[in-house]
Design a protein around this motif. Structure first.
Motif, short mmCIF file in Angstrom:
data_model
loop_
_atom_site.label_atom_id
_atom_site.label_comp_id
_atom_site.label_asym_id
_atom_site.label_seq_id
_atom_site.Cartn_x
_atom_site.Cartn_y
_atom_site.Cartn_z
N LYS A 1 0.83 -1.21 0.00
CA LYS A 1 0.00 0.00 0.00
C LYS A 1 0.86 1.26 0.00
O LYS A 1 2.06 1.23 0.26
CB LYS A 1 -0.90 0.03 1.25
CG LYS A 1 -1.80 -1.17 1.40
CD LYS A 1 -2.91 -1.12 0.42
CE LYS A 1 -3.86 -2.28 0.65
NZ LYS A 1 -4.93 -2.31 -0.28
N TYR A 2 0.22 2.37 -0.27
CA TYR A 2 0.81 3.70 -0.17
C TYR A 2 1.18 3.91 1.29
O TYR A 2 0.37 3.64 2.17
CB TYR A 2 -0.26 4.70 -0.62
CG TYR A 2 0.08 6.15 -0.53
CD1 TYR A 2 0.45 6.85 -1.66
CD2 TYR A 2 -0.03 6.84 0.67
CE1 TYR A 2 0.72 8.20 -1.60
CE2 TYR A 2 0.25 8.19 0.75
CZ TYR A 2 0.62 8.87 -0.39
OH TYR A 2 0.89 10.20 -0.32
N CYS A 3 2.38 4.35 1.57
CA CYS A 3 2.74 4.67 2.96
C CYS A 3 3.54 5.97 2.99
O CYS A 3 4.17 6.36 2.01
CB CYS A 3 3.50 3.52 3.62
SG CYS A 3 5.24 3.38 3.21
N LYS A 4 3.50 6.61 4.15
CA LYS A 4 4.17 7.89 4.29
C LYS A 4 5.68 7.78 4.19
O LYS A 4 6.35 8.73 3.80
CB LYS A 4 3.77 8.56 5.61
CG LYS A 4 4.19 7.81 6.85
CD LYS A 4 3.67 8.48 8.10
CE LYS A 4 4.00 7.70 9.35
NZ LYS A 4 3.42 8.32 10.53
N LYS B 1 7.48 5.68 2.14
CA LYS B 1 7.85 5.66 0.71
C LYS B 1 7.62 7.04 0.10
O LYS B 1 8.44 7.52 -0.68
CB LYS B 1 7.03 4.60 -0.04
CG LYS B 1 7.36 3.18 0.37
CD LYS B 1 6.67 2.16 -0.50
CE LYS B 1 5.20 2.06 -0.20
NZ LYS B 1 4.54 0.93 -0.90
N MET B 2 6.50 7.67 0.47
CA MET B 2 6.19 8.97 -0.11
C MET B 2 7.22 10.01 0.32
O MET B 2 7.60 10.87 -0.48
CB MET B 2 4.79 9.39 0.34
CG MET B 2 3.95 10.07 -0.65
SD MET B 2 4.14 9.62 -2.34
CE MET B 2 3.85 11.21 -3.03
N TYR C 1 8.21 9.19 -11.30
CA TYR C 1 7.56 9.50 -10.03
C TYR C 1 7.20 10.98 -9.86
O TYR C 1 6.11 11.28 -9.36
CB TYR C 1 8.38 9.00 -8.84
CG TYR C 1 8.27 7.50 -8.65
CD1 TYR C 1 7.11 6.93 -8.14
CD2 TYR C 1 9.31 6.67 -9.00
CE1 TYR C 1 7.00 5.56 -7.98
CE2 TYR C 1 9.21 5.29 -8.85
CZ TYR C 1 8.05 4.74 -8.34
OH TYR C 1 7.95 3.39 -8.19
N LEU D 1 -1.10 13.42 -8.49
CA LEU D 1 -1.73 13.25 -7.18
C LEU D 1 -2.13 14.60 -6.61
O LEU D 1 -3.24 14.77 -6.11
CB LEU D 1 -0.78 12.51 -6.23
CG LEU D 1 -1.25 12.39 -4.78
CD1 LEU D 1 -2.55 11.61 -4.68
CD2 LEU D 1 -0.16 11.76 -3.92
#
Length: 114
Positions: free
Chosen positions: A40-43, A45-46, A77, A84
């Motif tokens: 999942k999207y996680c802080k 990685k972001m 990216y 986004l």
């Protein structure tokens, strides 16, 4: 080529590991936090994608962080992040419009609608 960066955790004392893998197939980013384990999207990685140095667990991570942020800047990216941000802005506008419509309907229900 793969590089791992240790990042801060807000839920535990130990760091999480964000692995960035650069190959012919593209640039993949993995994190061993609970969300990351599920893909999942996680802080974490972001934060790496956004080149936010505050996420680094310690100064020893700086060289790896610099290497990875260079890879990211040369990938797709940054375009995805821009998309986004645009989607988030559109969502905020839509929420504002929904709120305004609800207020209008409530007012007309009170005043009456012909």
């Amino acid at each position: 080529m793969e590089t791992t960066i240790l990042v801060k955790s807000s839920s535990r004392d130990e760091p999480y590991a964000v692995a960035v893998s650069s190959a012919e197939s593209g640039l993949a980013i993995f994190c061993d936090c609970p969300a990351g384990e599920w893909g999942k999207y996680c802080k974490h990685k972001m934060a790496i994608v956004l080149a936010d140095e505050r996420i680094l667990y310690d100064e020893e991570q700086r060289d790896n962080f610099s290497r990875v942020t260079k890879w990211i800047s040369e990938s797709g990216y940054p375009d995805l992040v821009q998309e986004l941000r645009e989607s988030e802005k559109a969502l905020e506008l839509a929420k504002k419009n929904v709120k305004n419509q609800k207020e209008k309907i409530a007012r007309l229900m009170k005043e009456g609608l012909k």
